[in-house]
Write an enzyme that holds these catalytic residues in place. Sequence first.
Site, PDB file in Angstrom:
ATOM      1  N   GLY A  55     -15.103  44.310  12.110  1.00 12.04           N
ATOM      2  CA  GLY A  55     -14.552  45.714  12.561  1.00 12.04           C
ATOM      3  C   GLY A  55     -13.257  45.535  12.844  1.00 12.04           C
ATOM      4  O   GLY A  55     -12.627  45.924  13.923  1.00 12.04           O
ATOM      5  N   SER A 112     -10.974  47.267  11.087  1.00 12.30           N
ATOM      6  CA  SER A 112     -10.126  48.629  10.409  1.00 12.30           C
ATOM      7  C   SER A 112      -9.516  49.406  11.147  1.00 12.30           C
ATOM      8  O   SER A 112      -8.743  50.374  10.934  1.00 12.30           O
ATOM      9  CB  SER A 112     -11.184  49.555   9.445  1.00 12.30           C
ATOM     10  OG  SER A 112     -12.361  49.576  10.198  1.00 12.30           O
ATOM     11  N   ARG A 113     -10.214  49.624  12.462  1.00  9.74           N
ATOM     12  CA  ARG A 113      -9.478  50.454  13.346  1.00  9.74           C
ATOM     13  C   ARG A 113      -9.482  49.950  15.074  1.00  9.74           C
ATOM     14  O   ARG A 113     -10.068  48.958  15.095  1.00  9.74           O
ATOM     15  CB  ARG A 113     -10.307  51.807  13.574  1.00  9.74           C
ATOM     16  CG  ARG A 113     -10.625  52.660  12.275  1.00  9.74           C
ATOM     17  CD  ARG A 113     -11.251  53.579  12.246  1.00  9.74           C
ATOM     18  NE  ARG A 113     -12.627  53.501  12.518  1.00  9.74           N
ATOM     19  CZ  ARG A 113     -13.683  53.683  13.803  1.00  9.74           C
ATOM     20  NH1 ARG A 113     -13.123  54.322  14.562  1.00  9.74           N
ATOM     21  NH2 ARG A 113     -14.719  53.381  13.400  1.00  9.74           N
ATOM     22  N   ASN A 152     -15.701  41.411  16.696  1.00  9.39           N
ATOM     23  CA  ASN A 152     -15.387  42.348  17.507  1.00  9.39           C
ATOM     24  C   ASN A 152     -15.947  43.737  17.130  1.00  9.39           C
ATOM     25  O   ASN A 152     -16.069  44.647  17.888  1.00  9.39           O
ATOM     26  CB  ASN A 152     -13.725  42.555  16.870  1.00  9.39           C
ATOM     27  CG  ASN A 152     -13.075  44.129  17.265  1.00  9.39           C
ATOM     28  OD1 ASN A 152     -12.723  44.172  18.481  1.00  9.39           O
ATOM     29  ND2 ASN A 152     -13.005  44.810  16.561  1.00  9.39           N
ATOM     30  N   TYR A 163     -25.502  49.059  26.102  1.00  9.55           N
ATOM     31  CA  TYR A 163     -24.231  48.792  25.907  1.00  9.55           C
ATOM     32  C   TYR A 163     -24.048  47.390  26.714  1.00  9.55           C
ATOM     33  O   TYR A 163     -23.472  46.223  26.260  1.00  9.55           O
ATOM     34  CB  TYR A 163     -22.886  49.829  26.018  1.00  9.55           C
ATOM     35  CG  TYR A 163     -21.595  49.441  25.478  1.00  9.55           C
ATOM     36  CD1 TYR A 163     -21.205  49.219  24.272  1.00  9.55           C
ATOM     37  CD2 TYR A 163     -20.696  49.170  26.445  1.00  9.55           C
ATOM     38  CE1 TYR A 163     -19.863  48.801  23.940  1.00  9.55           C
ATOM     39  CE2 TYR A 163     -19.454  48.587  26.251  1.00  9.55           C
ATOM     40  CZ  TYR A 163     -19.080  48.601  24.735  1.00  9.55           C
ATOM     41  OH  TYR A 163     -17.631  48.131  24.674  1.00  9.55           O
ATOM     42  N   ALA A 217     -26.048  45.655  28.348  1.00 10.40           N
ATOM     43  CA  ALA A 217     -27.116  44.530  27.977  1.00 10.40           C
ATOM     44  C   ALA A 217     -26.386  43.801  26.676  1.00 10.40           C
ATOM     45  O   ALA A 217     -26.281  42.614  26.794  1.00 10.40           O
ATOM     46  CB  ALA A 217     -28.497  45.192  27.740  1.00 10.40           C
ATOM     47  N   ILE A 227      -9.485  50.561  27.042  1.00 13.08           N
ATOM     48  CA  ILE A 227      -8.676  50.495  26.069  1.00 13.08           C
ATOM     49  C   ILE A 227      -8.792  51.988  25.278  1.00 13.08           C
ATOM     50  O   ILE A 227      -9.561  52.182  24.606  1.00 13.08           O
ATOM     51  CB  ILE A 227      -8.921  49.113  25.122  1.00 13.08           C
ATOM     52  CG1 ILE A 227      -9.139  47.809  25.848  1.00 13.08           C
ATOM     53  CG2 ILE A 227      -7.812  49.072  23.905  1.00 13.08           C
ATOM     54  CD1 ILE A 227      -8.013  47.382  26.778  1.00 13.08           C
TER      55      ILE A 227
HETATM   56  P1  NAP Z   1     -13.485  51.420  17.293  1.00 15.66           P
HETATM   57  O1  NAP Z   1     -11.992  52.142  17.446  1.00 15.66           O
HETATM   58  O2  NAP Z   1     -14.688  52.263  17.330  1.00 15.66           O
HETATM   59  O3  NAP Z   1     -13.653  50.614  16.056  1.00 15.66           O
HETATM   60  C1  NAP Z   1     -14.728  49.897  15.743  1.00 15.66           C
HETATM   61  C2  NAP Z   1     -14.802  49.089  14.590  1.00 15.66           C
HETATM   62  O4  NAP Z   1     -16.194  48.339  14.125  1.00 15.66           O
HETATM   63  C3  NAP Z   1     -14.427  49.575  13.152  1.00 15.66           C
HETATM   64  O5  NAP Z   1     -13.546  48.853  12.315  1.00 15.66           O
HETATM   65  C4  NAP Z   1     -15.787  50.213  12.931  1.00 15.66           C
HETATM   66  O6  NAP Z   1     -15.599  50.149  11.115  1.00 15.66           O
HETATM   67  C5  NAP Z   1     -16.415  48.760  13.068  1.00 15.66           C
HETATM   68  N1  NAP Z   1     -18.087  48.700  13.266  1.00 15.66           N
HETATM   69  C6  NAP Z   1     -18.467  49.515  13.870  1.00 15.66           C
HETATM   70  N2  NAP Z   1     -19.710  49.643  13.602  1.00 15.66           N
HETATM   71  C7  NAP Z   1     -19.848  48.477  12.733  1.00 15.66           C
HETATM   72  C8  NAP Z   1     -21.111  48.125  11.891  1.00 15.66           C
HETATM   73  N3  NAP Z   1     -22.103  48.311  12.155  1.00 15.66           N
HETATM   74  N4  NAP Z   1     -20.555  46.976  11.137  1.00 15.66           N
HETATM   75  C9  NAP Z   1     -19.737  46.745  10.646  1.00 15.66           C
HETATM   76  N5  NAP Z   1     -18.468  46.999  11.166  1.00 15.66           N
HETATM   77  C10 NAP Z   1     -18.613  47.956  12.331  1.00 15.66           C
HETATM   78  O7  NAP Z   1     -13.826  50.411  18.435  1.00 15.66           O
HETATM   79  P2  NAP Z   1     -12.831  49.728  19.312  1.00 15.66           P
HETATM   80  O8  NAP Z   1     -12.497  50.538  20.641  1.00 15.66           O
HETATM   81  O9  NAP Z   1     -11.785  48.953  18.796  1.00 15.66           O
HETATM   82  O10 NAP Z   1     -13.691  48.510  19.764  1.00 15.66           O
HETATM   83  C11 NAP Z   1     -13.854  47.254  19.302  1.00 15.66           C
HETATM   84  C12 NAP Z   1     -14.677  46.256  20.135  1.00 15.66           C
HETATM   85  O11 NAP Z   1     -14.097  46.309  21.554  1.00 15.66           O
HETATM   86  C13 NAP Z   1     -16.153  46.584  20.237  1.00 15.66           C
HETATM   87  O12 NAP Z   1     -16.924  45.543  20.082  1.00 15.66           O
HETATM   88  C14 NAP Z   1     -16.145  47.251  21.634  1.00 15.66           C
HETATM   89  O13 NAP Z   1     -17.448  47.445  22.073  1.00 15.66           O
HETATM   90  C15 NAP Z   1     -15.355  46.619  22.544  1.00 15.66           C
HETATM   91  N6  NAP Z   1     -14.493  47.217  23.497  1.00 15.66           N
HETATM   92  C16 NAP Z   1     -13.871  48.385  23.524  1.00 15.66           C
HETATM   93  C17 NAP Z   1     -13.296  48.913  24.590  1.00 15.66           C
HETATM   94  C18 NAP Z   1     -12.541  50.145  24.694  1.00 15.66           C
HETATM   95  O14 NAP Z   1     -12.146  50.722  25.628  1.00 15.66           O
HETATM   96  N7  NAP Z   1     -12.043  50.590  23.322  1.00 15.66           N
HETATM   97  C19 NAP Z   1     -13.539  48.461  25.832  1.00 15.66           C
HETATM   98  C20 NAP Z   1     -14.398  47.156  25.665  1.00 15.66           C
HETATM   99  C21 NAP Z   1     -14.822  46.675  24.931  1.00 15.66           C
HETATM  100  P3  NAP Z   1     -15.291  51.762  10.487  1.00 15.66           P
HETATM  101  O15 NAP Z   1     -13.920  52.019  10.512  1.00 15.66           O
HETATM  102  O16 NAP Z   1     -15.870  51.475   9.019  1.00 15.66           O
HETATM  103  O17 NAP Z   1     -16.042  52.452  11.353  1.00 15.66           O
END
Ligand code: NAP
Length: 241
Positions: A8, A10-11, A86, A150, A152, A183
Amino acid sequence: MNVALITGGSRGIGQAMVEEFVAAGYAVAFTYSSNVQAAEALEGAIAFKGGRAVGFQAEVRDFARAGEVIKAAQEQLGPITTLINNAGIKKDGPLMRMDPSAWQDVIDTNLTGTFNYSRALIGELVRRGGSIINVTSTSGVVGMAGQTNYSASKAGIIGFTRALAKEVVRFDVRVNAIAPGFIETDMTAGLDEAVRKKLYAQIPMGQPGSARDVAKLAVYLASEDAKYVTGQVWNMDGGLT
Ligand code: NAP
Protein backbone atom coordinates in the site's frame (compact mmCIF):
# COMPACT_ATOMS: atom_id res chain seq x y z
CA MET A 1 21.92 -1.49 -0.67
CA ASN A 2 19.12 -2.22 1.81
CA VAL A 3 15.83 -3.15 0.21
CA ALA A 4 12.39 -2.50 1.70
CA LEU A 5 9.01 -3.81 0.56
CA ILE A 6 6.05 -1.63 1.53
CA THR A 7 2.47 -2.75 0.89
CA GLY A 8 0.00 0.00 0.00
CA GLY A 9 2.78 2.40 -0.93
CA SER A 10 1.07 4.45 -3.62
CA ARG A 11 -0.72 6.93 -1.35
CA GLY A 12 -0.92 8.27 2.19
CA ILE A 13 1.26 6.77 4.91
CA GLY A 14 2.69 4.18 2.52
CA GLN A 15 3.75 6.84 0.03
CA ALA A 16 5.52 8.82 2.76
CA MET A 17 7.25 5.59 3.79
CA VAL A 18 8.45 5.00 0.22
CA GLU A 19 9.88 8.53 0.15
CA GLU A 20 11.49 8.32 3.61
CA PHE A 21 13.05 4.89 3.02
CA VAL A 22 14.49 6.09 -0.30
CA ALA A 23 15.84 9.17 1.51
CA ALA A 24 17.42 6.82 4.07
CA GLY A 25 19.29 5.04 1.24
CA TYR A 26 17.01 2.07 0.59
CA ALA A 27 15.83 0.72 -2.74
CA VAL A 28 12.08 0.30 -2.32
CA ALA A 29 9.47 -2.00 -3.79
CA PHE A 30 5.88 -1.07 -3.06
CA THR A 31 2.47 -2.48 -3.84
CA TYR A 32 -0.89 -0.90 -4.54
CA SER A 33 -4.36 -2.05 -5.38
CA SER A 34 -5.77 -0.12 -8.33
CA ASN A 35 -4.45 3.43 -8.46
CA VAL A 36 -1.92 2.98 -11.29
CA GLN A 37 -1.64 6.73 -11.84
CA ALA A 38 -0.60 7.43 -8.24
CA ALA A 39 1.91 4.56 -8.30
CA GLU A 40 3.50 5.69 -11.57
CA ALA A 41 3.68 9.29 -10.40
CA LEU A 42 5.50 8.17 -7.25
CA GLU A 43 7.95 5.99 -9.21
CA GLY A 44 8.67 8.95 -11.48
CA ALA A 45 9.15 11.43 -8.63
CA ILE A 46 11.57 9.09 -6.85
CA ALA A 47 13.54 8.43 -10.07
CA PHE A 48 13.71 12.19 -10.73
CA LYS A 49 15.44 12.61 -7.36
CA GLY A 50 17.89 9.80 -8.19
CA GLY A 51 16.26 7.14 -6.01
CA ARG A 52 14.94 3.67 -6.81
CA ALA A 53 11.32 2.69 -6.21
CA VAL A 54 9.37 0.05 -8.12
CA GLY A 55 5.61 -0.34 -7.85
CA PHE A 56 3.65 -3.59 -8.23
CA GLN A 57 -0.09 -3.77 -8.70
CA ALA A 58 -1.00 -6.52 -6.27
CA GLU A 59 -4.12 -7.33 -4.32
CA VAL A 60 -2.88 -7.79 -0.75
CA ARG A 61 -5.52 -10.46 -0.11
CA ASP A 62 -3.93 -12.70 -2.74
CA PHE A 63 -1.30 -14.94 -1.14
CA ALA A 64 0.09 -16.31 -4.41
CA ARG A 65 0.55 -12.76 -5.70
CA ALA A 66 2.59 -11.89 -2.58
CA GLY A 67 5.10 -14.55 -3.58
CA GLU A 68 5.25 -13.26 -7.15
CA VAL A 69 5.81 -9.68 -6.00
CA ILE A 70 8.60 -10.70 -3.61
CA LYS A 71 10.33 -12.72 -6.33
CA ALA A 72 10.08 -9.95 -8.93
CA ALA A 73 11.12 -7.23 -6.47
CA GLN A 74 14.20 -9.19 -5.42
CA GLU A 75 15.19 -9.87 -9.03
CA GLN A 76 15.10 -6.12 -9.69
CA LEU A 77 16.40 -4.70 -6.41
CA GLY A 78 18.15 -7.44 -4.43
CA PRO A 79 17.32 -9.24 -1.16
CA ILE A 80 14.52 -7.65 0.87
CA THR A 81 15.47 -7.06 4.51
CA THR A 82 12.58 -4.83 5.60
CA LEU A 83 8.88 -5.60 5.11
CA ILE A 84 6.23 -3.06 5.99
CA ASN A 85 2.66 -4.33 6.07
CA ASN A 86 0.85 -1.05 5.57
CA ALA A 87 -1.98 -1.66 3.06
CA GLY A 88 -5.32 -1.22 4.77
CA ILE A 89 -8.92 -0.18 4.36
CA LYS A 90 -11.85 0.74 6.56
CA LYS A 91 -15.56 0.13 6.06
CA ASP A 92 -17.09 1.74 9.12
CA GLY A 93 -20.57 1.40 10.55
CA PRO A 94 -22.34 0.22 13.69
CA LEU A 95 -22.34 -3.55 14.14
CA MET A 96 -26.15 -3.55 14.05
CA ARG A 97 -26.01 -2.48 10.41
CA MET A 98 -22.71 -4.05 9.34
CA ASP A 99 -22.92 -6.20 6.25
CA PRO A 100 -20.90 -9.45 6.55
CA SER A 101 -18.98 -8.37 3.44
CA ALA A 102 -17.77 -5.21 5.25
CA TRP A 103 -16.49 -7.44 8.05
CA GLN A 104 -14.79 -9.88 5.67
CA ASP A 105 -13.21 -7.25 3.37
CA VAL A 106 -11.59 -5.40 6.25
CA ILE A 107 -10.33 -8.55 8.02
CA ASP A 108 -9.03 -10.02 4.76
CA THR A 109 -7.26 -6.85 3.63
CA ASN A 110 -5.80 -5.66 6.92
CA LEU A 111 -5.12 -8.85 8.85
CA THR A 112 -4.84 -11.57 6.22
CA GLY A 113 -2.87 -9.18 4.00
CA THR A 114 -0.36 -8.83 6.83
CA PHE A 115 -0.19 -12.61 7.15
CA ASN A 116 0.22 -13.07 3.39
CA TYR A 117 3.31 -10.91 2.93
CA SER A 118 4.89 -11.97 6.23
CA ARG A 119 4.31 -15.64 5.44
CA ALA A 120 5.68 -15.29 1.92
CA LEU A 121 8.90 -13.59 3.07
CA ILE A 122 9.58 -15.03 6.53
CA GLY A 123 11.58 -18.04 5.28
CA GLU A 124 14.07 -15.72 3.63
CA LEU A 125 14.16 -13.26 6.53
CA VAL A 126 15.10 -15.96 9.04
CA ARG A 127 17.99 -16.92 6.80
CA ARG A 128 19.46 -13.43 6.49
CA GLY A 129 17.96 -11.38 9.34
CA GLY A 130 15.77 -8.35 8.93
CA SER A 131 12.76 -6.55 10.23
CA ILE A 132 8.98 -6.48 9.81
CA ILE A 133 6.90 -3.43 10.67
CA ASN A 134 3.12 -3.80 10.79
CA VAL A 135 0.83 -0.79 10.62
CA THR A 136 -1.95 -1.20 13.14
CA SER A 137 -4.05 1.64 14.63
CA THR A 138 -5.24 3.35 17.77
CA SER A 139 -8.51 1.56 16.96
CA GLY A 140 -6.77 -1.76 17.52
CA VAL A 141 -5.30 -0.58 20.82
CA VAL A 142 -8.37 0.94 22.49
CA GLY A 143 -11.28 0.07 20.15
CA MET A 144 -13.42 2.65 18.34
CA ALA A 145 -17.21 2.77 18.10
CA GLY A 146 -18.39 2.18 14.55
CA GLN A 147 -15.21 0.26 13.76
CA THR A 148 -15.69 -3.26 15.14
CA ASN A 149 -14.34 -4.78 11.93
CA TYR A 150 -11.40 -2.35 11.64
CA SER A 151 -10.57 -2.49 15.37
CA ALA A 152 -10.66 -6.31 15.30
CA SER A 153 -8.37 -6.43 12.27
CA LYS A 154 -5.91 -4.01 13.86
CA ALA A 155 -6.00 -5.74 17.28
CA GLY A 156 -5.30 -8.96 15.37
CA ILE A 157 -2.23 -7.34 13.85
CA ILE A 158 -0.97 -6.49 17.35
CA GLY A 159 -1.33 -10.12 18.48
CA PHE A 160 0.33 -11.28 15.26
CA THR A 161 3.23 -8.86 15.80
CA ARG A 162 3.90 -9.95 19.38
CA ALA A 163 3.68 -13.65 18.59
CA LEU A 164 5.87 -13.49 15.49
CA ALA A 165 8.43 -11.33 17.30
CA LYS A 166 8.93 -14.13 19.86
CA GLU A 167 8.97 -16.79 17.16
CA VAL A 168 11.76 -15.28 15.06
CA VAL A 169 13.86 -13.34 17.56
CA ARG A 170 16.49 -16.11 17.61
CA PHE A 171 16.95 -15.66 13.86
CA ASP A 172 17.81 -11.98 14.20
CA VAL A 173 14.46 -10.88 12.80
CA ARG A 174 12.66 -8.07 14.64
CA VAL A 175 8.91 -7.49 14.40
CA ASN A 176 7.25 -4.29 15.58
CA ALA A 177 4.01 -2.42 15.00
CA ILE A 178 3.13 1.24 14.65
CA ALA A 179 -0.29 2.37 15.88
CA PRO A 180 -1.09 5.74 14.30
CA GLY A 181 -3.93 7.83 15.64
CA PHE A 182 -5.57 10.36 13.36
CA ILE A 183 -3.34 10.97 10.32
CA GLU A 184 -4.26 13.25 7.40
CA THR A 185 -4.56 10.96 4.33
CA ASP A 186 -7.23 9.99 1.78
CA MET A 187 -8.51 7.51 4.37
CA THR A 188 -9.51 10.33 6.71
CA ALA A 189 -10.26 12.99 4.08
CA GLY A 190 -13.95 12.11 3.71
CA LEU A 191 -14.94 12.91 7.31
CA ASP A 192 -17.44 15.70 7.72
CA GLU A 193 -16.27 18.83 9.53
CA ALA A 194 -18.32 18.28 12.69
CA VAL A 195 -16.92 14.76 13.19
CA ARG A 196 -13.42 16.02 12.43
CA LYS A 197 -13.72 18.78 15.05
CA LYS A 198 -14.97 16.30 17.63
CA LEU A 199 -12.06 13.97 16.90
CA TYR A 200 -9.44 16.71 17.15
CA ALA A 201 -10.91 17.76 20.50
CA GLN A 202 -10.12 14.29 21.86
CA ILE A 203 -6.45 14.48 20.84
CA PRO A 204 -4.32 16.01 23.62
CA MET A 205 -2.15 17.68 20.96
CA GLY A 206 -5.33 19.04 19.36
CA GLN A 207 -4.33 18.23 15.80
CA PRO A 208 -3.82 15.29 13.43
CA GLY A 209 -0.45 13.74 12.67
CA SER A 210 1.16 13.55 9.25
CA ALA A 211 2.05 10.54 7.14
CA ARG A 212 5.63 11.80 7.32
CA ASP A 213 5.64 11.40 11.14
CA VAL A 214 4.67 7.75 10.81
CA ALA A 215 7.16 7.12 8.01
CA LYS A 216 10.08 8.50 10.03
CA LEU A 217 9.22 6.17 12.92
CA ALA A 218 9.20 3.25 10.48
CA VAL A 219 12.67 4.18 9.19
CA TYR A 220 13.93 4.24 12.78
CA LEU A 221 12.38 0.85 13.60
CA ALA A 222 13.97 -0.72 10.52
CA SER A 223 17.38 0.74 11.32
CA GLU A 224 20.34 -0.52 13.34
CA ASP A 225 19.47 2.13 15.94
CA ALA A 226 16.48 -0.02 16.89
CA LYS A 227 18.42 -3.30 17.04
CA TYR A 228 17.27 -4.04 20.64
CA VAL A 229 13.60 -3.32 19.90
CA THR A 230 11.15 -6.09 19.05
CA GLY A 231 7.56 -7.12 19.78
CA GLN A 232 6.53 -3.52 20.48
CA VAL A 233 3.54 -1.43 19.50
CA TRP A 234 4.51 2.20 18.95
CA ASN A 235 1.58 4.54 19.46
CA MET A 236 1.85 7.68 17.36
CA ASP A 237 -1.31 9.55 18.16
CA GLY A 238 -0.65 12.97 19.70
CA GLY A 239 -1.30 11.52 23.16
CA LEU A 240 -4.72 10.04 22.31
CA THR A 241 -4.16 6.66 23.96
P1 NAP B 1 -4.82 5.37 2.12
O1 NAP B 1 -4.37 6.77 1.96
O2 NAP B 1 -6.24 5.01 1.86
O3 NAP B 1 -3.86 4.42 1.24
C1 NAP B 1 -4.08 3.05 1.27
C2 NAP B 1 -3.01 2.33 0.48
O4 NAP B 1 -3.25 0.91 0.56
C3 NAP B 1 -3.02 2.67 -1.00
O5 NAP B 1 -1.71 2.55 -1.49
C4 NAP B 1 -3.90 1.57 -1.61
O6 NAP B 1 -3.64 1.33 -2.99
C5 NAP B 1 -3.45 0.38 -0.76
N1 NAP B 1 -4.47 -0.67 -0.69
C6 NAP B 1 -5.74 -0.56 -0.23
N2 NAP B 1 -6.36 -1.75 -0.34
C7 NAP B 1 -5.48 -2.60 -0.89
C8 NAP B 1 -5.55 -3.96 -1.29
N3 NAP B 1 -6.65 -4.68 -1.12
N4 NAP B 1 -4.43 -4.53 -1.85
C9 NAP B 1 -3.31 -3.80 -2.03
N5 NAP B 1 -3.19 -2.50 -1.68
C10 NAP B 1 -4.27 -1.92 -1.11
O7 NAP B 1 -4.56 4.84 3.61
P2 NAP B 1 -3.60 5.45 4.76
O8 NAP B 1 -4.39 6.41 5.56
O9 NAP B 1 -2.29 5.83 4.20
O10 NAP B 1 -3.44 4.14 5.66
C11 NAP B 1 -2.29 3.29 5.56
C12 NAP B 1 -2.34 2.32 6.74
O11 NAP B 1 -2.35 3.06 7.96
C13 NAP B 1 -3.59 1.44 6.78
O12 NAP B 1 -3.26 0.16 7.23
C14 NAP B 1 -4.48 2.14 7.78
O13 NAP B 1 -5.39 1.27 8.39
C15 NAP B 1 -3.43 2.65 8.76
N6 NAP B 1 -3.87 3.75 9.59
C16 NAP B 1 -4.24 4.95 9.04
C17 NAP B 1 -4.65 5.99 9.87
C18 NAP B 1 -5.06 7.33 9.33
O14 NAP B 1 -5.54 8.14 10.14
N7 NAP B 1 -4.92 7.62 8.06
C19 NAP B 1 -4.67 5.78 11.25
C20 NAP B 1 -4.28 4.57 11.78
C21 NAP B 1 -3.87 3.57 10.94
P3 NAP B 1 -4.41 2.18 -4.16
O15 NAP B 1 -3.70 3.49 -4.26
O16 NAP B 1 -4.27 1.37 -5.40
O17 NAP B 1 -5.84 2.31 -3.72
